[in-house]
Enzyme design. Structure first.
Site, short mmCIF file in Angstrom:
data_model
loop_
_atom_site.label_atom_id
_atom_site.label_comp_id
_atom_site.label_asym_id
_atom_site.label_seq_id
_atom_site.Cartn_x
_atom_site.Cartn_y
_atom_site.Cartn_z
N ASP A 45 0.84 -1.20 0.00
CA ASP A 45 0.00 0.00 0.00
C ASP A 45 0.88 1.25 0.00
O ASP A 45 0.38 2.38 -0.13
CB ASP A 45 -1.00 0.00 1.16
CG ASP A 45 -0.34 -0.11 2.52
OD1 ASP A 45 0.90 -0.19 2.59
OD2 ASP A 45 -1.08 -0.09 3.53
N SER A 46 2.20 1.06 0.05
CA SER A 46 3.14 2.16 -0.17
C SER A 46 2.94 2.76 -1.55
O SER A 46 3.43 3.86 -1.83
CB SER A 46 4.59 1.69 0.01
OG SER A 46 4.84 0.55 -0.78
N ASP A 84 -0.94 -6.05 -0.31
CA ASP A 84 -1.34 -5.44 0.96
C ASP A 84 -2.84 -5.27 1.02
O ASP A 84 -3.44 -4.72 0.09
CB ASP A 84 -0.69 -4.06 1.11
CG ASP A 84 0.51 -4.07 2.02
OD1 ASP A 84 0.63 -5.00 2.85
OD2 ASP A 84 1.34 -3.15 1.89
N LYS A 113 -1.13 -9.37 2.78
CA LYS A 113 -0.40 -8.94 3.99
C LYS A 113 -1.29 -7.98 4.76
O LYS A 113 -2.00 -7.17 4.15
CB LYS A 113 0.92 -8.26 3.61
CG LYS A 113 1.68 -7.70 4.81
CD LYS A 113 3.11 -7.34 4.47
CE LYS A 113 3.30 -6.01 3.80
NZ LYS A 113 2.80 -4.84 4.54
N GLU A 115 -1.50 -5.62 8.69
CA GLU A 115 -0.71 -5.04 9.77
C GLU A 115 -1.36 -5.31 11.13
O GLU A 115 -2.59 -5.25 11.25
CB GLU A 115 -0.58 -3.52 9.56
CG GLU A 115 0.14 -3.17 8.26
CD GLU A 115 0.34 -1.67 8.07
OE1 GLU A 115 -0.05 -0.89 8.96
OE2 GLU A 115 0.88 -1.29 7.02
N GLU A 182 9.11 -4.11 10.59
CA GLU A 182 9.52 -2.80 10.04
C GLU A 182 9.99 -1.89 11.17
O GLU A 182 9.27 -1.68 12.17
CB GLU A 182 8.34 -2.16 9.29
CG GLU A 182 8.70 -0.79 8.73
CD GLU A 182 7.71 -0.26 7.69
OE1 GLU A 182 6.78 -0.99 7.31
OE2 GLU A 182 7.89 0.90 7.27
O1 KIV Z 1 3.68 -1.17 1.62
C1 KIV Z 1 4.89 -1.50 1.71
O2 KIV Z 1 5.73 -1.14 0.88
C2 KIV Z 1 5.29 -2.31 2.84
C3 KIV Z 1 6.74 -2.59 3.03
C4 KIV Z 1 7.40 -1.40 3.62
C5 KIV Z 1 6.99 -3.80 3.82
O3 KIV Z 1 4.47 -2.73 3.60
#
Ligand code: KIV
Length: 287
Positions: A45-46, A84, A113, A115, A182
């Site tokens: 989600d970055s 994500d 993924k 959190e 992280e």
């Molecule tokens: O969204 C992302 O890029 C991440 C990484 C920093 C692990 O979750």
């Protein structure tokens, strides 16, 4: 053709050769990552901050993520594609979490993924129950930026470190196949890595994890505005790209691009029928 990387492959890599994960958000970067032989491509989600220009990761939706997951999956990488689950897509109910995860799986991801630790155990169990492999994410969890009070190293106090280890155990017991750590002290990452039976994948968590992940724009030097301590730049693509576009602009303005060889031409017959004079002198433009 090499075997595709799967959740069981990653799970079995615990304690073996370090796992390599990078983010990618579109087909060309997925091909770069895959040609380089990475194990996991994370459609993070970055994407919100790195590609879409938002201030934080909270802005992207399941639909946004599915759009980028589809682009990465269409590159048909050998690497495992992990997507994500964005903020609020797995917080309201387990049913909604499973439905949202299924959208990302149907878009082409092989796992999702999410959190958080102990509090996420029911969701992790529901996803695993629906045959969706889950990767955990602990430490600095960017979707909690407001609750954490900013992007800060986590687990620095003894109590916070112990909670983090407990969260990792809970996620592993619930069935995650790997855990991202992280921005935690190296010693804490080591403790987690030692106590859980699934691989840990670090970003700003030191060298003792079972693998490492970086945002591809950071490692390529396409993003050159911020440089956290844990980012190592392996390229200077932003500078290279600026130089390339500037050279193109210079050639266009000097009328040296495109050349005659870079142009299409009529056949001699058609040119003659149209009365076009193609002698070299008529090709020279005056400014
Ligand atoms: O969204 C992302 O890029 C991440 C990484 C920093 C692990 O979750």
């Amino acid at each position: 053709m090499a075997q595709p990387v799967t959740a069981p492959t990653i799970r079995a890599a615990k304690g073996g050769a370090p796992l390599v994960m990078v983010t990618a958000y579109d087909a060309p970067t997925a091909r770069v990552a895959d040609d380089a032989g990475v194990d996991v491509i994370l459609v993070g989600d970055s994407v919100a901050m790195v590609v879409l220009g938002y201030e934080d990761t909270l802005q992207v939706t399941v639909a946004d993520m599915a759009h980028h997951v589809g682009a990465v999956a269409r590159a048909r990488p050998r690497a495992m594609v992990v997507a994500d689950l964005p903020w609020l897509s797995y917080h309201l109910s387990t049913e909604e979490a499973v439905r949202n995860a299924a959208t990302l799986i149907r878009a082409g991801a092989a796992a999702v993924k999410l959190e958080g630790g102990l509090v996420r155990v029911p969701v992790v169990r529901a996803l695993v129950d629906a045959q969706i492999p889950v990767m955990g994410h602990l430490g600095l969890t960017p979707q909690s930026v407001h609750a954490l009070g900013g992007y800060r190293v986590q687990g620095q106090e003894a109590a916070a470190a112990s909670t983090l280890v407990g969260d990792a155990r809970a996620l592993a017991d619930a069935g995650v196949f790997a855990i991202v750590l992280e921005c935690v002290p190296r010693e804490v990452a080591r403790m987690v890595t030692d106590v859980v039976a699934v691989p840990t994948i670090g970003i700003g968590a030191g060298p003792d994890c079972d693998g490492q992940v970086l945002v591809i724009h950071d490692l390529l030097g396409l993003e050159d505005r911020i440089a956290p301590r844990f980012v190592r730049r392996y390229g200077a693509l932003k500078a290279d790209a600026v130089a390339a576009v500037a050279a193109y602009a210079g050639d266009v303005r000097a009328r040296t691009f495109p050349s005659d060889a870079e142009s299409y031409h009529l056949s001699d017959d058609v040119a003659a029928a149209l009365g076009i004079d193609r002698s070299p002198s008529t090709r020279t433009r005056t400014a």
